[in-house]
Motif scaffolding. Structure first.
Motif, PDB file in Angstrom:
ATOM      1  N   GLU A 115      72.600  41.710  58.132  1.00 41.30           N
ATOM      2  CA  GLU A 115      71.734  42.017  56.984  1.00 41.30           C
ATOM      3  C   GLU A 115      72.469  42.865  55.963  1.00 41.30           C
ATOM      4  OE1 GLU A 115      67.459  44.215  56.126  1.00 41.30           O
ATOM      5  OE2 GLU A 115      68.583  44.654  57.942  1.00 41.30           O
ATOM      6  N   ARG A 116      73.164  43.862  56.460  1.00 42.88           N
ATOM      7  CA  ARG A 116      73.865  44.765  55.543  1.00 42.88           C
ATOM      8  C   ARG A 116      74.991  44.046  54.813  1.00 42.88           C
ATOM      9  NH1 ARG A 116      73.113  48.494  59.965  1.00 42.88           N
ATOM     10  NH2 ARG A 116      75.252  48.172  60.673  1.00 42.88           N
ATOM     11  N   LYS A 117      75.548  43.020  55.438  1.00 44.08           N
ATOM     12  CA  LYS A 117      76.683  42.332  54.834  1.00 44.08           C
ATOM     13  C   LYS A 117      76.256  41.267  53.831  1.00 44.08           C
ATOM     14  CE  LYS A 117      79.821  42.876  58.791  1.00 44.08           C
ATOM     15  NZ  LYS A 117      80.572  42.156  59.857  1.00 44.08           N
ATOM     16  N   SER A 118      75.306  40.381  54.229  1.00 43.09           N
ATOM     17  CA  SER A 118      75.171  39.179  53.418  1.00 43.09           C
ATOM     18  C   SER A 118      73.766  38.596  53.376  1.00 43.09           C
ATOM     19  CB  SER A 118      76.120  38.095  53.963  1.00 43.09           C
ATOM     20  OG  SER A 118      75.812  37.805  55.314  1.00 43.09           O
ATOM     21  N   LEU A 119      72.734  39.371  53.757  1.00 49.89           N
ATOM     22  CA  LEU A 119      71.401  38.788  53.823  1.00 49.89           C
ATOM     23  C   LEU A 119      70.440  39.493  52.877  1.00 49.89           C
ATOM     24  CD1 LEU A 119      71.096  38.318  57.682  1.00 49.89           C
ATOM     25  CD2 LEU A 119      71.546  36.543  55.984  1.00 49.89           C
ATOM     26  N   ALA A 120      69.501  38.697  52.349  1.00 48.08           N
ATOM     27  CA  ALA A 120      68.486  39.249  51.462  1.00 48.08           C
ATOM     28  C   ALA A 120      67.334  39.847  52.240  1.00 48.08           C
ATOM     29  CB  ALA A 120      67.965  38.153  50.532  1.00 48.08           C
ATOM     30  N   GLY A 121      67.189  39.456  53.499  1.00 49.08           N
ATOM     31  CA  GLY A 121      66.112  39.971  54.329  1.00 49.08           C
ATOM     32  C   GLY A 121      66.270  39.470  55.745  1.00 49.08           C
ATOM     33  N   VAL A 122      65.697  40.213  56.706  1.00 49.60           N
ATOM     34  CA  VAL A 122      65.827  39.870  58.121  1.00 49.60           C
ATOM     35  C   VAL A 122      64.501  40.095  58.821  1.00 49.60           C
ATOM     36  CG1 VAL A 122      66.832  40.614  60.331  1.00 49.60           C
ATOM     37  CG2 VAL A 122      68.304  40.309  58.355  1.00 49.60           C
ATOM     38  N   GLY A 123      64.154  39.173  59.719  1.00 50.34           N
ATOM     39  CA  GLY A 123      63.068  39.367  60.665  1.00 50.34           C
ATOM     40  C   GLY A 123      63.617  39.221  62.062  1.00 50.34           C
ATOM     41  N   ALA A 124      63.178  40.071  62.974  1.00 52.31           N
ATOM     42  CA  ALA A 124      63.660  40.020  64.355  1.00 52.31           C
ATOM     43  C   ALA A 124      62.464  39.970  65.294  1.00 52.31           C
ATOM     44  CB  ALA A 124      64.530  41.243  64.670  1.00 52.31           C
ATOM     45  N   GLN A 125      62.395  38.904  66.091  1.00 55.19           N
ATOM     46  CA  GLN A 125      61.309  38.766  67.058  1.00 55.19           C
ATOM     47  C   GLN A 125      61.848  38.953  68.468  1.00 55.19           C
ATOM     48  OE1 GLN A 125      58.433  35.707  66.460  1.00 55.19           O
ATOM     49  NE2 GLN A 125      57.862  35.562  68.619  1.00 55.19           N
ATOM     50  N   TYR A 126      61.143  39.748  69.258  1.00 55.36           N
ATOM     51  CA  TYR A 126      61.509  40.037  70.648  1.00 55.36           C
ATOM     52  C   TYR A 126      60.332  39.599  71.509  1.00 55.36           C
ATOM     53  CZ  TYR A 126      63.743  42.869  74.367  1.00 55.36           C
ATOM     54  OH  TYR A 126      64.365  43.321  75.503  1.00 55.36           O
ATOM     55  N   ASP A 127      60.540  38.564  72.333  1.00 53.18           N
ATOM     56  CA  ASP A 127      59.462  37.948  73.107  1.00 53.18           C
ATOM     57  C   ASP A 127      58.390  37.429  72.141  1.00 53.18           C
ATOM     58  OD1 ASP A 127      60.760  38.314  75.534  1.00 53.18           O
ATOM     59  OD2 ASP A 127      59.956  40.324  75.784  1.00 53.18           O
ATOM     60  N   SER A 128      57.156  37.940  72.210  1.00 54.79           N
ATOM     61  CA  SER A 128      56.062  37.350  71.434  1.00 54.79           C
ATOM     62  C   SER A 128      55.731  38.094  70.143  1.00 54.79           C
ATOM     63  CB  SER A 128      54.790  37.289  72.301  1.00 54.79           C
ATOM     64  OG  SER A 128      55.000  36.493  73.443  1.00 54.79           O
ATOM     65  N   GLU A 129      56.507  39.123  69.795  1.00 56.89           N
ATOM     66  CA  GLU A 129      56.148  39.930  68.637  1.00 56.89           C
ATOM     67  C   GLU A 129      57.343  40.147  67.712  1.00 56.89           C
ATOM     68  OE1 GLU A 129      53.317  41.017  67.642  1.00 56.89           O
ATOM     69  OE2 GLU A 129      51.992  40.910  69.374  1.00 56.89           O
ATOM     70  N   LEU A 130      57.067  40.214  66.399  1.00 62.41           N
ATOM     71  CA  LEU A 130      58.056  40.686  65.448  1.00 62.41           C
ATOM     72  C   LEU A 130      58.194  42.192  65.607  1.00 62.41           C
ATOM     73  CD1 LEU A 130      59.582  39.064  63.140  1.00 62.41           C
ATOM     74  CD2 LEU A 130      57.681  37.855  64.209  1.00 62.41           C
ATOM     75  N   VAL A 131      59.409  42.662  65.856  1.00 61.68           N
ATOM     76  CA  VAL A 131      59.633  44.097  66.013  1.00 61.68           C
ATOM     77  C   VAL A 131      60.250  44.699  64.755  1.00 61.68           C
ATOM     78  CG1 VAL A 131      59.826  43.977  68.515  1.00 61.68           C
ATOM     79  CG2 VAL A 131      61.888  43.701  67.118  1.00 61.68           C
ATOM     80  N   TYR A 132      60.757  43.841  63.870  1.00 60.51           N
ATOM     81  CA  TYR A 132      61.403  44.341  62.655  1.00 60.51           C
ATOM     82  C   TYR A 132      61.313  43.279  61.577  1.00 60.51           C
ATOM     83  CZ  TYR A 132      65.234  45.757  59.497  1.00 60.51           C
ATOM     84  OH  TYR A 132      65.977  46.102  58.408  1.00 60.51           O
ATOM     85  N   HIS A 133      61.021  43.701  60.361  1.00 57.98           N
ATOM     86  CA  HIS A 133      60.997  42.781  59.231  1.00 57.98           C
ATOM     87  C   HIS A 133      61.283  43.581  57.973  1.00 57.98           C
ATOM     88  CE1 HIS A 133      60.158  38.771  57.769  1.00 57.98           C
ATOM     89  NE2 HIS A 133      59.716  38.420  58.952  1.00 57.98           N
ATOM     90  N   ASN A 134      62.203  43.090  57.169  1.00 58.39           N
ATOM     91  CA  ASN A 134      62.541  43.811  55.953  1.00 58.39           C
ATOM     92  C   ASN A 134      63.111  42.831  54.940  1.00 58.39           C
ATOM     93  OD1 ASN A 134      62.748  45.971  54.266  1.00 58.39           O
ATOM     94  ND2 ASN A 134      64.547  46.875  55.233  1.00 58.39           N
ATOM     95  N   VAL A 135      62.874  43.103  53.668  1.00 54.32           N
ATOM     96  CA  VAL A 135      63.420  42.289  52.587  1.00 54.32           C
ATOM     97  C   VAL A 135      63.929  43.232  51.506  1.00 54.32           C
ATOM     98  CG1 VAL A 135      61.177  42.073  51.426  1.00 54.32           C
ATOM     99  CG2 VAL A 135      62.960  40.365  51.001  1.00 54.32           C
ATOM    100  N   LYS A 136      65.048  42.896  50.903  1.00 52.75           N
ATOM    101  CA  LYS A 136      65.637  43.761  49.891  1.00 52.75           C
ATOM    102  C   LYS A 136      64.733  43.860  48.667  1.00 52.75           C
ATOM    103  CE  LYS A 136      70.464  43.341  51.266  1.00 52.75           C
ATOM    104  NZ  LYS A 136      71.840  43.009  50.864  1.00 52.75           N
ATOM    105  N   ALA A 137      64.725  45.051  48.070  1.00 53.81           N
ATOM    106  CA  ALA A 137      63.815  45.328  46.958  1.00 53.81           C
ATOM    107  C   ALA A 137      64.050  44.379  45.792  1.00 53.81           C
ATOM    108  CB  ALA A 137      63.992  46.781  46.504  1.00 53.81           C
ATOM    109  N   GLU A 138      65.313  44.050  45.520  1.00 51.58           N
ATOM    110  CA  GLU A 138      65.582  43.182  44.368  1.00 51.58           C
ATOM    111  C   GLU A 138      65.058  41.765  44.587  1.00 51.58           C
ATOM    112  OE1 GLU A 138      69.686  43.744  46.451  1.00 51.58           O
ATOM    113  OE2 GLU A 138      67.813  44.849  46.185  1.00 51.58           O
ATOM    114  N   VAL A 139      64.969  41.348  45.861  1.00 51.02           N
ATOM    115  CA  VAL A 139      64.408  40.033  46.154  1.00 51.02           C
ATOM    116  C   VAL A 139      62.885  40.080  46.042  1.00 51.02           C
ATOM    117  CG1 VAL A 139      64.171  38.241  47.916  1.00 51.02           C
ATOM    118  CG2 VAL A 139      66.355  39.421  47.616  1.00 51.02           C
TER     119      VAL A 139
END
Length: 469
Positions: A115-139
């Motif tokens: 994400e820090r290198k080349s992504l506009a946003g990331v979601g991470a799901q662990y088993d049945s739930e999203l544990v992290y979700h973020n999108v860059k402010a400019e996007v």
């Protein structure tokens, strides 16, 4: 007369569950109306979704198992846990707030470094739930919505989701689509407004960490007219000695003159049954691009489908599959030309080793309205020993004389001369063979961002050494 739904046949009071934040870590094994209703309550579904789930469960009970592809005898739904909540109370927007054990798992996989290198946003799901979700402010400032699907169900885009959810993949499509409709959990919602171009990719990463569990994430992406997006999906799981199940669903709506690239790198463990369903509809002048790398899993049924619904719509599919010992990977693609001057281009590679079985299925349908359609399907297979197997099963249904459709297939082995040449330059034999296989799969790696191309080539090297799963 309004069609009677399954939920009307139930005693609602029996299934009116409510959970607090300290509720059960997982529901029990098996699949019943009680379990489905508990999942719905855990998710705080709106009423229409709760009814949808229970109707999907009824359909699941009515439909037979698929009668094509590898055997599913080792998969017993009575032993599969359909919902596992990780040890976190909520989804986080700050990576530092994610529980340490979950964060450590994803960091070993390169999240959120990518994400820090080349992504506009990331979601991470662990088993049945999203544990992290973020999108860059400019996007986000461009009006792009990238969030978990469950939050979006209760937000300003709830009506849009209700209008699109499982419309491309209805529960009656097949038994595991119905299963998904009943127990889906997690996944992402993306909306790109008209004429907005997202310059760098968004990514979702799915990790199934619990033994004997299923993962049923739902990805819904809607692109407005003239929008442009690259979405990357990554999947992985540790190996257990019991069956795990992945039955996710991807629905993609590509508007007029829009372009969507959907890239997937799947590295499931070899106890996984991967029964994922992916489908896209493309309107006038739109472009759909699939890039797929499929590794791991014991059995796969994976056939992304594209409906070319508007004049001049186009699809490109580029894929590679690696089947090793104990794997039977049944993959391919489907395309339906339902409008004039549409085109589809398919280039796939499959590799089989140590008795692995790789099957490529393609289905090209050109309806009577598909005048001037063009379709080209090319599949190449590489068998690394005499124990392995590779099959190609093309199907074409052409309903107009004004179409140009072609298919070619090639099966071969690594040339001893090529291996000898590389060895004569000081490269060890194992590394030489891995280099040749990586070159064979360059149709996919050259379509990926650099970090993901390196990841895929590393997976190929590990497969060649027999180090995965």
């Amino acid at each position: 007369m309004k069609e009677k739904t399954y939920v009307e046949d139930l005693d609602r009071s029996r299934y009116d569950f409510r959970f607090d934040e300290k509720s059960a870590y997982k529901v029990e094994e098996g699949l019943t109306a009680e379990i489905v209703a508990r999942i719905s309550a855990e998710k705080n579904d709106p009423e229409w979704m709760r009814e949808f789930r229970l109707n999907a469960l009824k359909i699941y009970g009515e439909l037979p198992c698929p009668d094509w592809g590898p055997s599913l005898d080792g998969l017993n739904m009575e032993n599969i846990v359909t919902y596992v909540r990780p040890d976190t109370e909520r989804m986080h927007a700050n990576w530092d707030d994610v529980p340490a054990d979950i964060k450590d798992t994803f960091e070993r996989l390169g999240i959120p470094q990518a994400e820090r290198k080349s992504l506009a946003g990331v979601g991470a799901q662990y088993d049945s739930e999203l544990v992290y979700h973020n999108v860059k402010a400019e996007v986000a400032s461009q009006g792009v919505v990238y969030t978990d699907l469950e939050s979006a169900l209760r937000g300003p885009y709830a009506r849009m989701i209700e209008e699109h959810f499982m419309k491309l993949v209805p529960p009656r499509d097949h038994k595991f689509a119905a299963l998904h409709g009943a127990v889906w959990s997690g996944g992402s919602f993306v909306y790109v407004p008209p004429r907005v171009k997202v310059e760098i990719p968004l990514q979702s990463y799915f990790r199934l960490n619990a033994p004997g569990a299923g993962q049923f994430e739902h990805t819904l992406i809607i692109l407005g007219e003239g929008a442009d997006l690259h979405f990357i999906e990554g999947c992985s799981a540790p190996k257990y000695n019991v069956a795990n199940l992945h039955a996710g669903c991807v629905e993609l709506f590509v508007g007029k003159n829009a372009r969507l690239r959907y890239s997937t790198i799947e590295n499931w463990s070899k106890n996984m049954y991967n029964l994922n369903t992916k489908r896209a509809v493309v309107e006038e002048g739109g472009v759909m691009e699939w890039v797929s790398g499929s590794f791991g899993s014991h059995v796969s049924y994976l056939y992304p489908m594209t409906i070319l619904n508007g004049d001049g719509a186009r699809v490109e599919f580029t894929g590679v599959t690696f089947a090793g010992r104990g794997q039977n990977l049944d993959t391919g693609m489907k395309v339906v030309h339902v409008a004039p001057s549409t085109s589809s281009y398919v280039s796939t590679r499959s590799i089989s080793k140590d008795g692995g079985v790789s099957t490529f299925r393609s289905a090209v349908v050109v309806t009577a309205k598909g005048q001037r359609a063009k379709s080209s399907v090319s599949c190449q297979s590489l068998m690394l020993d005499a124990l392995s197997r590779s099959d190609t099963i093309p199907a074409m249904d052409i309903r107009t004389p004004d179409a140009d459709v072609g298919h070619e297939a090639k099966i071969g082995r690594i040339s001893d001369e090529s291996v000898f040449y590389l060895m004569s330059r000081g490269i060890p034999e194992d590394e030489a063979r891995a280099m040749i296989v990586s070159g064979f799969a360059d149709n996919v790696s050259k379509e990926l961002p650099l970090e993901y191309a390196l990841e895929m080539n590393n997976l190929i090297r590990l497969e060649m050494k027999g180090s995965i799963g």
